[in-house]
Design a protein around this motif. Structure first.
Motif, PDB file in Angstrom:
ATOM      1  N   GLY A 143      52.848 104.782  45.812  1.00  0.00           N
ATOM      2  CA  GLY A 143      53.146 105.472  44.560  1.00  0.00           C
ATOM      3  C   GLY A 143      51.897 106.019  43.901  1.00  0.00           C
ATOM      4  O   GLY A 143      51.886 107.143  43.375  1.00  0.00           O
ATOM      5  N   LEU A 144      50.824 105.246  43.941  1.00  0.00           N
ATOM      6  CA  LEU A 144      49.551 105.682  43.354  1.00  0.00           C
ATOM      7  C   LEU A 144      49.001 106.884  44.110  1.00  0.00           C
ATOM      8  O   LEU A 144      48.584 107.879  43.495  1.00  0.00           O
ATOM      9  CB  LEU A 144      48.545 104.538  43.384  1.00  0.00           C
ATOM     10  CG  LEU A 144      47.132 104.868  42.874  1.00  0.00           C
ATOM     11  CD1 LEU A 144      47.173 105.278  41.410  1.00  0.00           C
ATOM     12  CD2 LEU A 144      46.195 103.676  43.081  1.00  0.00           C
ATOM     13  N   TYR A 145      49.002 106.801  45.438  1.00  0.00           N
ATOM     14  CA  TYR A 145      48.483 107.909  46.241  1.00  0.00           C
ATOM     15  C   TYR A 145      49.265 109.187  45.980  1.00  0.00           C
ATOM     16  O   TYR A 145      48.685 110.275  45.833  1.00  0.00           O
ATOM     17  CB  TYR A 145      48.563 107.568  47.736  1.00  0.00           C
ATOM     18  CG  TYR A 145      47.819 106.321  48.135  1.00  0.00           C
ATOM     19  CD1 TYR A 145      46.623 105.951  47.508  1.00  0.00           C
ATOM     20  CD2 TYR A 145      48.302 105.493  49.144  1.00  0.00           C
ATOM     21  CE1 TYR A 145      45.940 104.799  47.883  1.00  0.00           C
ATOM     22  CE2 TYR A 145      47.629 104.345  49.527  1.00  0.00           C
ATOM     23  CZ  TYR A 145      46.455 103.998  48.879  1.00  0.00           C
ATOM     24  OH  TYR A 145      45.786 102.858  49.252  1.00  0.00           O
ATOM     25  N   LYS A 146      50.577 109.042  45.910  1.00  0.00           N
ATOM     26  CA  LYS A 146      51.413 110.224  45.708  1.00  0.00           C
ATOM     27  C   LYS A 146      51.258 110.781  44.298  1.00  0.00           C
ATOM     28  O   LYS A 146      51.294 111.997  44.092  1.00  0.00           O
ATOM     29  CB  LYS A 146      52.876 109.888  46.010  1.00  0.00           C
ATOM     30  CG  LYS A 146      53.115 109.627  47.497  1.00  0.00           C
ATOM     31  CD  LYS A 146      54.502 109.094  47.771  1.00  0.00           C
ATOM     32  CE  LYS A 146      54.692 108.796  49.259  1.00  0.00           C
ATOM     33  NZ  LYS A 146      56.011 108.178  49.547  1.00  0.00           N
ATOM     34  N   SER A 147      51.071 109.917  43.303  1.00  0.00           N
ATOM     35  CA  SER A 147      50.836 110.392  41.930  1.00  0.00           C
ATOM     36  C   SER A 147      49.569 111.228  41.858  1.00  0.00           C
ATOM     37  O   SER A 147      49.552 112.303  41.239  1.00  0.00           O
ATOM     38  CB  SER A 147      50.722 109.198  40.973  1.00  0.00           C
ATOM     39  OG  SER A 147      51.933 108.495  40.874  1.00  0.00           O
ATOM     40  N   ILE A 148      48.521 110.724  42.494  1.00  0.00           N
ATOM     41  CA  ILE A 148      47.258 111.469  42.499  1.00  0.00           C
ATOM     42  C   ILE A 148      47.431 112.808  43.213  1.00  0.00           C
ATOM     43  O   ILE A 148      46.962 113.854  42.744  1.00  0.00           O
ATOM     44  CB  ILE A 148      46.152 110.634  43.165  1.00  0.00           C
ATOM     45  CG1 ILE A 148      45.845 109.395  42.326  1.00  0.00           C
ATOM     46  CG2 ILE A 148      44.888 111.464  43.364  1.00  0.00           C
ATOM     47  CD1 ILE A 148      44.901 108.411  42.995  1.00  0.00           C
ATOM     48  N   GLY A 149      48.114 112.784  44.346  1.00  0.00           N
ATOM     49  CA  GLY A 149      48.351 114.018  45.091  1.00  0.00           C
ATOM     50  C   GLY A 149      49.167 115.021  44.306  1.00  0.00           C
ATOM     51  O   GLY A 149      48.876 116.223  44.313  1.00  0.00           O
ATOM     52  N   LEU A 150      50.192 114.557  43.599  1.00  0.00           N
ATOM     53  CA  LEU A 150      51.035 115.459  42.807  1.00  0.00           C
ATOM     54  C   LEU A 150      50.268 116.044  41.624  1.00  0.00           C
ATOM     55  O   LEU A 150      50.446 117.210  41.279  1.00  0.00           O
ATOM     56  CB  LEU A 150      52.278 114.705  42.321  1.00  0.00           C
ATOM     57  CG  LEU A 150      53.324 114.423  43.401  1.00  0.00           C
ATOM     58  CD1 LEU A 150      54.308 113.358  42.923  1.00  0.00           C
ATOM     59  CD2 LEU A 150      54.071 115.709  43.769  1.00  0.00           C
ATOM     60  N   ALA A 151      49.422 115.224  41.000  1.00  0.00           N
ATOM     61  CA  ALA A 151      48.614 115.730  39.890  1.00  0.00           C
ATOM     62  C   ALA A 151      47.675 116.832  40.382  1.00  0.00           C
ATOM     63  O   ALA A 151      47.527 117.879  39.736  1.00  0.00           O
ATOM     64  CB  ALA A 151      47.818 114.591  39.254  1.00  0.00           C
ATOM     65  N   ALA A 152      47.052 116.609  41.544  1.00  0.00           N
ATOM     66  CA  ALA A 152      46.159 117.620  42.111  1.00  0.00           C
ATOM     67  C   ALA A 152      46.929 118.879  42.487  1.00  0.00           C
ATOM     68  O   ALA A 152      46.465 120.002  42.250  1.00  0.00           O
ATOM     69  CB  ALA A 152      45.445 117.047  43.334  1.00  0.00           C
TER      70      ALA A 152
END
Length: 277
Positions: free
Chosen positions: A254-263
């Motif tokens: 979830g953390l990895y995907k949140s960072i990816g979506l923000a970018a």
């Protein structure tokens, strides 16, 4: 099931799973391309709402904020700006000086506008007047032309065409002080060209992009935001994941995907807006 983690979806919301993210990205990009094609005839094209009146309003608003008098829209300068924009498309260049050496003041002479002080700003591929003004005002040379004390008149041209094989929208702004306004016996003839290096600092570029996005882009950003929320919730409830998954990268997926979506959302804004000066 799509956004909130709970036992029935194994604490992995469908929107935060790989297939959910891929489907969401396809919809976001598809909507944007479809809107571009419907409004401009090109999936990579962007609809522009820049007008001469909006550029004049933005220019005089900026001048008023620093105590300078308003510029008057001049028909001769409008025509000169049109001729310059037309020349850039005909001879396929993006610069103040044409490849054959023709310099900007030629267009003032072509319309019989005699000046003591004059200047030129250029811009291309902007979709909103606010974005144009933000870019110009954050460039020292362009800002100086807009706010110059000596100018009295301004003219604009906005023209669409193909430049170097790409659909392009060019904006030309010409500023001037007519010769008859000069102090008797004093020669002050000068011409100021703002650089066309195209260099805009990243913060200004992002502000320009935000001011350029359309309603479909906002819808796309909303969808990305929902996926971000789903991923953030998934990270919050990571301790509820099945034990086998907690021992793999899924523990923090979830953390990895949140960072990816923000970018991706930042990149999406950059891709859907902007321009060059």
């Amino acid at each position: 099931m799509a956004v909130i983690p709970h036992a029935k979806n194994n604490y992995r919301p469908h929107l935060a799973r790989s297939y959910g993210l891929v489907a969401m990205l396809f919809v976001v990009i598809g909507l944007q391309f479809g809107y571009n094609a419907a409004t401009t005839g090109n999936v990579l094209g962007r609809e522009s709402n820049v007008t001469i009146s909006s550029l004049l309003d933005g220019t005089n608003k900026a001048r008023a904020q620093v105590g300078e008098s308003a510029l008057t829209l001049n028909d001769k300068l409008n025509q000169a700006a049109y001729l310059k924009a037309q020349n850039m498309f005909v001879k396929q260049y993006w610069a103040h000086n044409a490849p054959d050496g023709t310099q900007p003041w030629k267009w003032f002479g072509s319309v019989s506008y005699d000046y003591d002080e004059a200047g030129e700003n250029l811009a291309k591929n902007f979709t909103s007047p606010d974005a144009v003004m933000t870019a110009w005002l954050n460039s020292p040379e362009h800002r100086a032309n807009i706010l110059r004390n000596g100018y009295q008149d301004v003219g604009f041209a906005i023209m669409d065409g193909d430049l170097n094989g790409k659909p392009t929208s060019i904006i030309v702004a010409l500023y001037g002080r007519p010769a008859e306004s000069a102090v008797a016996g004093v020669s002050t003839t000068s011409f100021t060209e703002a650089s066309t290096s195209g260099q805009i600092n990243p913060l200004t570029q992002f502000a320009v992009a935000v001011q350029s996005i359309n309603v479909v882009t906002y819808i796309g950003l909303f969808m990305i935001g929902m996926a971000f929320i789903a991923a953030a919730f998934a990270h919050k409830y990571r301790h509820k994941l099945p034990k086998p998954l907690r021992k793999t990268w899924y523990r923090h997926h979830g953390l990895y995907k949140s960072i990816g979506l923000a970018a991706f959302s930042v990149l999406f804004v950059f891709l859907c807006g902007g321009g060059q000066i």
